[in-house]
Write a protein that holds these residues in place. Structure first.
Motif, mmCIF file in Angstrom:
data_model
loop_
_atom_site.group_PDB
_atom_site.id
_atom_site.type_symbol
_atom_site.label_atom_id
_atom_site.label_comp_id
_atom_site.label_asym_id
_atom_site.label_seq_id
_atom_site.Cartn_x
_atom_site.Cartn_y
_atom_site.Cartn_z
ATOM 1 N N ALA B 17 38.000 -50.314 15.732
ATOM 2 C CA ALA B 17 39.116 -51.025 15.110
ATOM 3 C C ALA B 17 38.591 -52.088 14.157
ATOM 4 O O ALA B 17 39.059 -52.219 13.020
ATOM 5 C CB ALA B 17 40.007 -51.656 16.179
ATOM 6 N N VAL B 18 37.604 -52.833 14.623
ATOM 7 C CA VAL B 18 37.033 -53.899 13.799
ATOM 8 C C VAL B 18 36.391 -53.299 12.550
ATOM 9 O O VAL B 18 36.560 -53.812 11.434
ATOM 10 C CB VAL B 18 36.017 -54.720 14.622
ATOM 11 N N ALA B 19 35.686 -52.185 12.725
ATOM 12 C CA ALA B 19 35.033 -51.549 11.579
ATOM 13 C C ALA B 19 36.081 -51.106 10.548
ATOM 14 O O ALA B 19 35.910 -51.311 9.343
ATOM 15 C CB ALA B 19 34.205 -50.355 12.046
ATOM 16 N N ALA B 22 37.464 -54.138 8.814
ATOM 17 C CA ALA B 22 36.487 -54.698 7.884
ATOM 18 C C ALA B 22 36.453 -53.858 6.604
ATOM 19 O O ALA B 22 36.416 -54.385 5.494
ATOM 20 C CB ALA B 22 35.109 -54.737 8.537
ATOM 21 N N GLN B 23 36.519 -52.563 6.807
ATOM 22 C CA GLN B 23 36.465 -51.640 5.680
ATOM 23 C C GLN B 23 37.652 -51.838 4.735
ATOM 24 O O GLN B 23 37.517 -51.782 3.524
ATOM 25 C CB GLN B 23 36.455 -50.236 6.258
ATOM 26 N N HIS B 24 38.837 -52.100 5.284
ATOM 27 C CA HIS B 24 40.030 -52.213 4.434
ATOM 28 C C HIS B 24 40.384 -53.641 4.031
ATOM 29 O O HIS B 24 41.329 -53.852 3.276
ATOM 30 C CB HIS B 24 41.229 -51.552 5.113
ATOM 31 N N GLY B 25 39.636 -54.594 4.580
ATOM 32 C CA GLY B 25 39.849 -55.982 4.161
ATOM 33 C C GLY B 25 41.274 -56.444 4.323
ATOM 34 O O GLY B 25 41.955 -56.070 5.287
ATOM 35 N N ASP B 26 41.752 -57.235 3.371
ATOM 36 C CA ASP B 26 43.098 -57.790 3.570
ATOM 37 C C ASP B 26 44.210 -56.814 3.207
ATOM 38 O O ASP B 26 45.383 -57.158 3.220
ATOM 39 C CB ASP B 26 43.258 -59.154 2.887
ATOM 40 N N GLU B 27 43.832 -55.585 2.879
ATOM 41 C CA GLU B 27 44.843 -54.537 2.683
ATOM 42 C C GLU B 27 45.322 -53.975 4.019
ATOM 43 O O GLU B 27 46.279 -53.209 4.048
ATOM 44 C CB GLU B 27 44.216 -53.365 1.898
ATOM 45 N N ALA B 28 44.595 -54.274 5.093
ATOM 46 C CA ALA B 28 44.899 -53.660 6.391
ATOM 47 C C ALA B 28 45.601 -54.641 7.317
ATOM 48 O O ALA B 28 45.429 -55.851 7.213
ATOM 49 C CB ALA B 28 43.615 -53.174 7.036
ATOM 50 N N LYS B 29 46.399 -54.094 8.200
ATOM 51 C CA LYS B 29 47.068 -54.900 9.222
ATOM 52 C C LYS B 29 46.847 -54.255 10.584
ATOM 53 O O LYS B 29 46.849 -53.023 10.703
ATOM 54 C CB LYS B 29 48.577 -54.920 8.970
ATOM 55 N N THR B 139 37.512 -61.292 17.792
ATOM 56 C CA THR B 139 36.389 -60.385 17.564
ATOM 57 C C THR B 139 36.411 -59.916 16.125
ATOM 58 O O THR B 139 37.472 -59.552 15.616
ATOM 59 C CB THR B 139 36.515 -59.141 18.462
ATOM 60 N N GLY B 140 35.243 -59.914 15.513
ATOM 61 C CA GLY B 140 35.189 -59.458 14.129
ATOM 62 C C GLY B 140 33.849 -58.832 13.820
ATOM 63 O O GLY B 140 33.014 -58.652 14.719
ATOM 64 N N PRO B 141 33.636 -58.514 12.564
ATOM 65 C CA PRO B 141 32.375 -57.870 12.160
ATOM 66 C C PRO B 141 31.165 -58.722 12.555
ATOM 67 O O PRO B 141 30.100 -58.190 12.806
ATOM 68 C CB PRO B 141 32.481 -57.771 10.647
ATOM 69 N N GLY B 164 39.476 -58.336 8.877
ATOM 70 C CA GLY B 164 38.464 -57.679 9.710
ATOM 71 C C GLY B 164 38.437 -58.208 11.135
ATOM 72 O O GLY B 164 37.813 -57.623 12.000
ATOM 73 N N GLU B 165 39.135 -59.288 11.395
ATOM 74 C CA GLU B 165 39.101 -59.854 12.743
ATOM 75 C C GLU B 165 40.331 -59.449 13.555
ATOM 76 O O GLU B 165 41.418 -59.286 13.018
ATOM 77 C CB GLU B 165 39.009 -61.379 12.680
#
Ligand code: FAD
Ligand code: FES
Ligand code: FES
Lengths: 785, 292, 155
Positions: B17-19, B22-29, B139-141, B164-165
Motif C-alpha cells: 500500500a505504501v509503495a 508513494a508511486q502515485h504521490g498526491d494523486e492517490a488517496k 507508516t511511509g516510504p 505516500g504515508e
C-alpha cells in the motif's frame, strides 16, 4: 350533488391492509429508475452554476468527443420547442416564459443549460463536466423584498420589474374595523423555503416509434394525462399518439404535479435520437432544480376589542417565486392560497389582503402539500398565540372565542369559502382532552420551577379539499378540475376500476377498491384498480390537492352505481324478478326474502356478455360505466397539538408527542388516513425545525445535499396519535372529504407554538423559520451579536 | 451523481500500500471505510487519480490493549471498536464518541483511524484523540514515525501525513484511576456532525481536587482544540459548580474565531461551547466521584 | 479498466466485469438486475440503498462493487423464503409501514440487521437504530410499530 343512499357495506370505513403492499415489500415494485429498454441511452443535464448570468456561448466539442457520448444539445437544438409558462388566467399576472434549455440567460443555480446523452450515466456525467459554457455573471437578487425595490437587478428586463403580481383584495369593511378596534396588533413572519423532497427523485424515459409516430413516455409524475397534453403541445405530436405511463411513483407531495423542462427535453431527444432516453435525477439535482416551496414574507395586522373579539384582519403575503413564475400555477401558488385562506376557521368579517408575487434568483417555487396554506396558517396561528399572550388570555380561550362554532355551519367566509360542515370546536376539545391539556399546564408550571421548559402548541384548522372546479375558484385558482372513473365487470365477474387520479403512496388500489367492492357486493380481492397509464384509463387531471378520495371515490361510486343498476336489471331478467327486489351482496344477486333464488355475479356477467336473450334490444353487453365527478367544495377540519421541551441553553428542541384530531367526513380506510396525517405532520416537523433551503446573496444554494438539507428521521419525529371525528359532507358523494394536507398545513404552527410557549418566560420574538437552535437562542436574547 | 474514474488498487500488505501511494504521490488517496471519501467522490468534490484500498490488507483491523494504551489499527471498524470489551474497560470515552457518529450502517464500514485521517473539525474522534493525547503511528516510504495528536491535526481536513504515508494505527492512553470522562455535543439531528461538542476528562486526587483535567472542543475551529485556559481554572482545585462555570467561561473566552455556516453562526458556537464544557466537566466529575 | 468480480447475492453467484468506480448499488441494480435496492441520495444519508454485506447493514452507494468481490450480499429480494414473507415484511404490511414504498427496502434491511444484533430493542433503540434511514411518507409511525411488533419474537 347529495349524499347517495348507498348502504354502507363492509369495506368502506374498514381498516383494511393495503392490497398494493406485497410488491413493495419484496422489492418487485418497479419505479422509473428500475426500467430498462433495449438500446436505451442516458441523459445528464448541464446546469447553471450561477444564480444570474448571461450565456455568451457554449462549446460542446470536448463533451462530444468524450467516450460513450451520443449527443449534446443546447438551446439552439431545441429552439422549436415553445417556452413553458403558467396557464393561470388572472388579470395583472405577468408571464415569465422559460425555455426548456436556457437561451440567453440563466436565472437560478441548477437551471438546465445543455443536455448530454451517453451510453451510461457515469459517462454522461463525465461529459457534462466538459461542456464549456461562457457565462457573464450578473448581479443576483435572492430576497423577495430586495427584488421589489427600485433598482434591483431584473430577472426579466422586458417586464421592467421583478414583481409579477400585486393586487389588494378587500372583504367587508376592514378600515372601519381597524378604526373601531380597542387594540391592534402586528406580526411579521418570513417562512422558510423548504421542499417536498420525495424519496424518489424525478425521472423519465422517452421512447419514440418512428413507424407508428408514437411516443411512449414513462415518468414519475402525479398527472399522466396532463403531462400527455403538455408533451403533445410542446413537441407537436398528436395527443392520441402519446402514451404516458407512470410506474410506481416514490412520493410526489406536489413536486411532481408540474411539467418540467427536463421532461420535455427527454421526450424531444427520444424522437430526435430514435433511441430510448432515460433521465434519472440525482439528489443534488432534485435539491437545486425541482420545485422549492413554502417561502413567503407575511405581515399581519389584527383589530380587536378589549375582550379579545376579532374585528378585522389585514395581511400582506409576498411570495418569493424563484427564477420563474413556474408553470404549475405561477408564483401566486403560495401567496394567493395563503391570502384567501388567512381567516381560517375564525370569524373574520372584515379582511384586506395584499398578494404579491416576485421572482428572485432562486429555484422556482411550485406546489407542495398544503401549498400556501402552511405559511399563512403558521403566521396567523403564531400571531394569535402572541395576541393571546399580550391580552393575558389562554391561547385556547382566545381561539374558542373567535372560532366558527358548529351551529354556524354552513358558513360563508368573507373571502368566499363555503364551509359545508365540520366539527371545529369539538375537534379542539377532543384534541385538548386527548393530550390532557390541564394536566400539561400544571406540569409545565412544575417543570419551570426546576428550570425545564415544556410547551404546548395548539393549531386548529379547516382544510379546503376535493379540488374540483368550485373549490379551485374559492381558493383563488380558477381552473376547471374534475376526474373520471371507469368501472367494469369483466365476463369472469371480476371488477376492474380504472381511475385517473394517480396513487404514489396514497393507497388508492385499496381505498377505491373498497368503494367499488361495497357498491358491487364483491370481495376486495375481486377488484383491481388501474391507474397511471393513459392507454388504460379515461382522461383525467391527476392527483393533487387532496382530491383523490373525494373525486376518485366519488367518480368510482357513480360509475359503480351505474354498473350495479345494469347488473340488477340483467339479474332481474335471469331470476324473473323486479330489480327493485334484488339484493347484491357477497358476489351474488338474490331475491329479497328468498335467498335460494339467486345468481352469482359471474353468471350475470357471462350472460350479459354472451347470452343475447338476457339483453333488451340494443342494450350494451358490456358491464361498464364511465362517470366523471366535479364535486362541490367541501372542507375538512381538525386540530393538532404538540408538546415540546426546549433546552434554553443550547436551543435544542425535543418533541414529546403530537395529537392530531381529524374530521374528513366519511372515512374510507382509517389506517390510510392515519398514515397521511403521520406523514404530513412529519413534514411539518421538518419544515419547522430542520429543513431550510439557504442561499447566499449570489444565489448559491448552500444546502445542496442531504448532509445539509435536513429531513427528520425516526429520532426527530415523536409518536403521533390520531383521533377521528366523522362529520360526513352534505355536498359530496358518500360524504367524503379529502385530508391529505391538513397535517402539513397545521403542524408547523403547533410545533413552533409549542417551542415558543415553552420559552414564554423569556418573551421570545420570532420573525423567521425554521426554529434552528441558533434562531431559538436569538429569539430569547441569549445570543445577540 | 456518479464518481469520476480512478485507478483502483487493492494491496494485501501495508508495504504494498505504501509503495503504491508513494508511486502515485498526491494523486492517490487511501480508501478505508469510504464513509467520507465516497460521498465526496460521488459528488465529484474529490477526484483522486488513484485509490489505494486498504480493505484487503490483512491484520490491520485490531483493537488491543497494550502498555497502558488502547491501540486501534487502520481497518478496525467503528462498530467493532464501539463493541470492544478492551475499549469498554480501558477507555470508554472512545466508545461513547463513536455512538455519536452517524448511524449503525455508517459505523459498520467507517473506521476509527479513517475518521482521524479525515480530520473533519466537527468529528468526535479527533477531539477525543486530542483530549487524551493519543499518538498517531504513521507508516511511509521512510519507515514509521509517531506523531502526537496535538500536532497531527493541522487544519480543516488536513493532517500531518505526507503523500505516500498511511496512518497505521492510533494509540489512546487508557483512562487513569479516579478519572471521569464525558463527551457531549449539539447536533441538528441525532447522528449528525456536531455544531459544537466538548470532551472532558477529570482525575481526582485523595482530597477530591482535580489532579488532572483535560478539555477539548470540536466544531469550533478548523481542527479539534485542547482548551488549556479552561483546564487551568480547575487544575489542583476542587471541581465545584462555580469553578466549572468559570472554566466554561474561560473556554468561551479562549475561542478565537469559531466558524459560521448555514447551521450556526460563530456566536452560537461560542456560546454553546461554553455550555457544553460546563456539562462535560460536570458529568466527568460525577463519573470520577463514582469511580471511587 | 474493467475487472472481473464474483459476488453471492441472496445465495446466487453473480459474476461480471465492472469498472472500479461502479458502486455496489449500481452493480446490484444493473448487473444483478435486482432493482429492489433503491437510490435516494447516493451520498450516504438516506439509507434507501441499505443491504447486508457479509451480514452487516451497509450503504451500498458508498461501496464500490470491486470492493465486494467475494462477498455475500443480501438484498430485500432475499428476505422472503419460498414465497413466504419474512416476519418483518408481514409486520410492515400489517402496520402500514409504507406508503410510496421507495424507502421500504432500505428500512427492511436496516430493521433486519437491527434485530439480528438486538432481538429485543426498546422503542428508543428502534428509533436510533433506524435513524440512518429516511422516509418521507409515513412519519415513521408504522415503521417503528412494525419493528416493535416483531421485536422479541424468535426467528
Ligand atoms: C450519514 C453519515 C453521517 C456521518 N456522521 C458523522 C458524525 O456524526 N461524526 C463523524 O465523525 N463522522 C461522521 N461521518 C463520517 C464517518 O465517520 C466516516 O467513517 C469517517 O469520517 C471516515 O472514516 P472512513 O474509514 O470511512 O474513511 P474514508 O472515507 O475511507 O476516508 C476518509 C479520508 O481519510 C483518508 N484515510 C482514511 N484512512 C486512512 C489511513 N489509514 N491513512 C491515511 N489516510 C486515510 C482517506 O484518504 C480520505 O481522505 C458520517 C458519515 C455519513 C455517511
Ligand atoms: S442512496 Fe445510499 S444512503 Fe442514500
Ligand atoms: S414510504 Fe415513501 S418514502 Fe417511505
Amino acid at each position: 350533488m347529495v349524499q347517495m343512499a348507498t348502504p354502507r357495506g363492509k369495506w368502506i370505513g374498514a381498516r383494511v391492509k393495503r392490497v398494493e403492499d406485497p410488491r413493495f415489500l419484496t422489492g418487485d415494485a418497479r419505479y422509473v429508475a428500475d426500467l430498462t429498454l433495449p438500446r436505451m441511452v442516458h441523459a445528464a443535464f448541464v446546469r447553471s452554476p450561477y444564480g444570474h448570468a448571461r450565456i455568451k456561448g457554449i462549446d460542446a466539442s470536448a463533451a462530444l468527443a468524450a467516450p460513450g457520448v451520443i449527443a449534446v444539445l443546447t438551446h439552439a437544438d431545441v429552439a422549436s420547442v415553445p417556452p413553458l409558462q403558467d396557464p393561470i388566467a388572472l388579470d395583472g399576472l405577468k408571464k415569465t416564459p422559460q425555455t426548456v434549455l436556457a437561451s440567453d440567460k440563466v436565472r437560478f443555480v441548477g437551471e438546465p443549460v445543455a443536455v448530454v446523452i451517453a451510453e451510461d450515466r457515469y459517462l454522461a456525467e463525465d461529459a457534462a463536466e466538459l461542456v464549456q459554457v461562457d457565462y457573464e455573471p450578473l448581479p443576483a437578487v435572492t430576497d423577495a423584498e430586495a427584488a421589489m425595490a427600485e433598482g434591483a437587478p431584473l430577472l426579466f428586463e422586458d417586464l421592467g420589474s421583478n414583481v409579477v403580481y400585486d393586487q389588494t383584495y378587500r372583504f367587508g369593511d376592514p378600515d372601519s374595523a381597524f378604526q373601531q378596534a380597542d387594540r391592534t396588533f402586528k406580526k411579521r413572519l418570513h417562512t422558510n423555503r423548504f421542499m417536498a423532497s420525495p424519496m424518489e427523485t424525478r425521472g423519465c424515459i422517452g421512447q419514440y416509434d418512428r413507424g407508428l409516430g408514437e411516443l411512449t413516455f414513462w415518468s414519475s409524475t402525479q398527472m399522466p394525462h396532463m403531462l400527455r397534453l403538455s408533451l403533445a403541445g410542446f413537441l407537436g405530436i398528436p395527443e392520441q399518439k402519446i402514451r404516458v405511463i407512470t410506474p410506481e411513483v416514490g412520493g410526489g407531495f406536489g413536486q411532481k404535479m408540474t411539467l418540467y423542462p427536463e421532461e420535455v427535453v427527454v421526450a424531444f431527444l427520444a424522437r430526435h435520437l430514435q433511441r430510448p432516453v432515460k433521465w434519472i435525477e440525482d439528489r443534488r439535482e432534485n435539491l437545486m432544480s425541482a420545485t422549492h416551496a413554502k417561502e413567503q414574507i407575511i405581515e399581519l395586522e389584527a383589530a380587536l376589542t378589549n375582550d379579545g373579539t376579532l374585528l378585522g384582519l389585514r395581511a400582506t403575503c409576498i411570495g418569493d417565486g424563484g427564477g420563474y413564475s413556474f408553470n404549475t400555477a405561477s408564483a401566486l401558488v403560495e401567496p394567493q392560497a395563503a391570502a384567501l385562506m388567512m381567516p381560517g376557521l375564525y370569524r373574520v368579517a372584515n379582511y384586506e389582503a395584499r398578494v404579491v408575487a416576485v421572482v428572485t434568483n432562486k429555484t422556482p417555487v411550485g406546489a407542495f402539500r398544503a401549498v400556501g396554506w402552511t405559511a399563512g396558517h403558521t403566521a396567523r396561528e403564531l400571531f394569535f398565540d402572541e395576541i393571546a399572550r399580550e391580552l393575558g388570555m389562554d391561547p385556547v380561550e382566545f381561539r374558542r372565542k373567535n372560532m366558527i362554532h358548529e351551529d354556524e355551519l354552513p358558513y360563508t367566509t368573507c373571502s368566499g369559502q363555503v364551509y359545508d360542515s365540520g366539527s371545529y370546536v369539538k375537534s379542539l376539545d377532543l384534541a385538548l382532552q386527548t393530550v390532557g391539556y390541564d394536566e400539561l399546564r400544571a406540569r409545565q408550571a412544575e417543570l419551570r420551577a426546576q428550570g425545564r421548559y415544556l410547551g404546548i402548541g395548539i393549531s386548529p384548522y379547516v382544510e379546503p379539499t376535493a379540488w374540483g372546479s368550485e373549490i379551485a375558484l374559492q381558493v383563488g385558482f380558477p381552473f376547471p378540475s374534475h376526474d373520471n372513473a371507469r368501472v367494469s365487470i369483466e365476463p369472469s365477474g371480476k371488477v376492474t376500476v380504472a381511475v385517473t387520479t394517480h396513487s404514489h403512496g396514497q393507497g388508492h388500489e385499496t381505498t377505491l377498491a373498497q368503494v367499488a367492492a361495497d357498491i358491487l357486493g364483491v370481495d376486495l380481492a375481486d377488484v383491481t384498480v388501474v391507474f397511471g397509464d393513459t392507454a388504460a384509463t379515461p382522461w383525467g387531471m391527476g392527483t393533487y390537492a387532496s382530491r383523490s378520495a373525494v373525486i376518485g371515490g366519488g367518480a368510482v361510486t357513480l360509475a359503480a352505481q351505474e354498473v350495479r343498476e345494469k347488473i340488477l336489471k340483467i339479474a332481474g331478467r335471469m331470476l324473473e324478478a323486479d330489480p327493485a327486489d334484488l339484493v347484491l351482496a357477497d358476489g351474488k344477486v338474490s331475491v329479497q326474502g328468498s335467498p335460494d333464488r339467486s345468481v352469482t355475479l359471474a353468471e350475470v356477467a357471462v350472460s350479459s356478455y354472451f347470452v343475447n336473450s338476457v339483453r333488451a334490444e340494443g342494450e350494451d353487453p358490456t358491464l361498464t360505466a364511465t362517470r366523471f365527478y366535479d364535486p362541490k367544495a367541501t372542507y375538512s377540519n381538525g386540530c393538532i397539538v404538540v408538546v415540546a421541551e426546549v433546552d434554553p441553553e443550547t436551543g435544542q428542541v425535543r418533541l414529546d408527542r403530537v395529537v392530531s384530531v381529524e374530521d374528513c367526513g366519511t372515512v374510507l380506510n382509517p389506517m390510510i388516513v392515519d398514515g397521511q396525517i403521520h406523514g404530513a405532520v412529519a413534514q411539518g416537523i421538518g419544515g419547522t425545525l430542520y429543513e431550510h433551503l439557504v442561499y447566499d446573496d449570489q444565489g448559491q444554494l448552500l444546502t445542496g445535499t442531504f448532509m445539509d438539507y435536513l429531513l427528520p428521521t425516526a429520532t426527530e419525529v415523536p409518536p403521533i396519535q390520531v383521533e377521528h371525528l366523522e362529520t360526513p359532507s352534505p355536498v359530496t358523494v358518500q360524504g367524503i372529504k379529502g385530508m391529505g394536507e391538513g397535517g402539513l398545513m397545521a403542524s408547523p404552527a403547533a410545533v413552533a407554538g409549542a417551542v415558543l410557549d415553552a420559552l414564554a418566560p423569556f418573551t421570545p420574538k420570532v420573525e423567521e423559520l425554521p426554529l434552528s437552535p441558533e434562531r431559538i437562542l436569538r429569539a430569547i436574547g441569549t445570543i445577540t451579536d | 451523481m456518479k464518481p469520476p474514474s480512478f485507478e483502483y488498487f487493492a494491496p494485501t500488505t501495508l508495504d504494498e500500500a505504501v509503495a503504491l501511494l508513494a508511486q502515485h504521490g498526491d494523486e492517490a488517496k487511501v480508501l478505508a471505510g469510504g464513509q467520507s471519501l465516497v460521498p465526496m467522490l460521488n459528488l465529484r468534490l474529490a477526484r483522486p487519480a488513484a485509490l489505494v484500498d486498504l480493505n484487503r490488507v490483512t491484520g490491520l483491523d485490531y483493537v488491543r490493549a497494550e502498555n497502558g494504551h488502547v491501540v486501534i489499527g487502520a481497518l478496525a471498524r467503528q462498530r467493532a471498536v464501539e463493541r470492544s470489551a478492551d475499549v469498554a474497560a480501558r477507555q470508554p470515552l472512545i466508545a461513547a464518541a463513536i455512538r455519536l457518529i452517524g448511524h449503525p450502517a455508517v459505523r459498520n464500514r467507517g473506521t476509527v483511524v479513517g475518521s482521524l485521517a479525515h480530520a473533519d473539525p466537527a468529528a468526535e474522534l479527533p477531539a477525543v484523540a486530542v483530549a487524551l493525547g493519543a499518538e498517531m503511528v504513521v507508516t511511509g516510504p521512510n519507515g514509521e514515525r509517531v506523531v502526537a495528536a496535538d500536532d497531527f491535526f493541522v487544519s480543516y481536513l488536513t493532517v500531518d501525513l505526507a503523500p505516500g504515508e498511511v496512518l497505521k494505527e492510533a494509540r489512546f492512553p487508557a483512562l487513569p484511576p479516579r478519572t471521569g470522562w464525558s463527551i457531549v455535543e449539539v447536533a441538528r439531528r441525532f447522528g449528525d456532525f456536531a455544531l459544537a461538542g466538548a470532551v472532558a476528562t477529570l482525575t481526582l486526587d485523595d482530597q477530591g481536587a482535580a489532579s488532572d483535567v483535560r478539555v477539548a472542543l470540536f466544531g469550533v475551529a478548523d481542527r479539534p482544540v485542547r482548551v488549556p485556559e479552561a483546564e487551568q481554572v480547575l487544575r489542583g482545585e476542587r471541581p465545584d459548580d462555580d469553578r466549572i462555570a468559570a472554566a466554561a467561561e474561560a473556554a468561551r473566552a479562549a475561542l478565537v474565531d469559531p466558524p459560521s455556516d448555514v447551521h450556526a453562526s460563530a456566536a452560537y458556537r461560542r456560546h454553546v461551547a461554553g455550555v457544553l464544557v460546563g456539562r462535560a466537566l460536570r458529568e466527568a466529575r460525577e463519573r470520577a466521584q463514582a469511580s471511587g | 479498466m474493467k475487472r472481473a468480480i464474483a459476488l453471492t447475492i441472496n445465495g446466487v453467484r453473480v459474476e461480471a466485469e465492472v469498472e472500479p468506480r461502479k458502486t455496489l448499488a449500481d452493480f446490484i441494480r444493473e448487473d444483478a438486475e435486482l432493482t429492489g435496492t433503491k437510490l435516494g441520495c447516493e451520498h450516504g444519508v438516506c439509507g434507501a440503498c441499505t443491504v447486508l454485506l457479509n451480514g452487516e447493514a451497509v450503504r451500498s452507494c458508498l461501496i464500490f462493487a470491486v470492493q465486494a468481490d467475494g462477498a455475500e450480499i443480501m438484498t430485500v429480494e432475499g428476505l422472503a423464503q419460498n414465497g413466504q414473507f419474512h416476519k418483518l415484511q408481514q409486520a410492515f404490511w400489517e402496520n402500514h409501514a409504507l406508503q410510496c414504498g421507495f424507502c421500504t427496502p432500505g428500512f427492511l434491511m436496516s430493521s433486519y440487521a437491527l434485530l439480528q444484533e438486538n432481538p429485543n430493542p426498546t422503542e428508543d433503540e428502534i428509533r436510533e437504530g433506524l435513524s440512518g434511514n429516511i422516509c418521507r411518507c409515513t412519519g415513521y409511525q408504522g415503521i417503528v410499530a412494525a419493528v416493535k411488533s416483531v421485536a422479541g419474537s424468535a426467528e
